[in-house]
Structures are given as C-alpha cells and as structure tokens.
Design an enzyme around this catalytic site. Structure first.
Site, short mmCIF file in Angstrom:
data_model
loop_
_atom_site.label_atom_id
_atom_site.label_comp_id
_atom_site.label_asym_id
_atom_site.label_seq_id
_atom_site.Cartn_x
_atom_site.Cartn_y
_atom_site.Cartn_z
N CYS A 10 0.84 -1.20 0.00
CA CYS A 10 0.00 0.00 0.00
C CYS A 10 0.88 1.26 0.00
CB CYS A 10 -0.91 0.00 1.23
SG CYS A 10 0.01 0.06 2.79
N CYS A 13 3.24 1.52 2.99
CA CYS A 13 4.36 0.58 2.88
C CYS A 13 5.40 1.12 1.89
CB CYS A 13 3.89 -0.79 2.43
SG CYS A 13 2.67 -1.51 3.54
#
Length: 77
Positions: A10, A13
């Site tokens: 995501c 991240c």
C-alpha cells in the site's frame, strides 16, 4: 544489516520503503532491504498492523510510518 518492510504494498508501505532507502543511503550503511507482502509471513513475525519495520529480525515499528529521524535512530543503534 537486514531490513524488512512488512505490508501488502500500500501507499504507507511504499512510503516507508522510500524513507528507509533514503536513510540507508544518507548514513552509508551496508544493508539488504526486503519487501515482505505475504500476510502469513508478516503475522509469524508478530506484526498485526502494517506497515512494519524489522531490523535484523527484531520488529522496530508496526502500524505507522516512522519519521526519517526515527529511522536514523533505529538504524544507528
């Protein structure tokens, strides 16, 4: 040094991966940076909330994006 970024890939991240990469370059540290996206592997490391930051097998941060300054402190120890 072995660094693992835990998460599904995501935005958070990806941001954490970028911060860690920047700090490793700034500090001139020899490090292998891995992205771990497999939830089973993430859970076995004890991380329930992503993103996670693991350094040399120890979970340092979970569920949030640390600042670059905090990452510098973690990697300098």
């Amino acid at each position: 040094m072995n660094i693992k970024i835990l998460g599904p890939g995501c935005k958070n991240c990806t941001t954490l991966y970028g911060y860690v990469s920047d700090v490793v370059t700034e500090l001139g540290i020899q490090a292998e940076i891995e992205k771990i996206t497999d939830f089973k592997e993430i859970v076995t490391m004890g991380v329930m909330k992503t993103p996670g930051l693991v350094v040399n097998g120890a979970v340092k941060v979970s569920g949030r994006i640390p600042s670059k300054e905090e990452i510098k402190e973690i990697l300098s120890k």
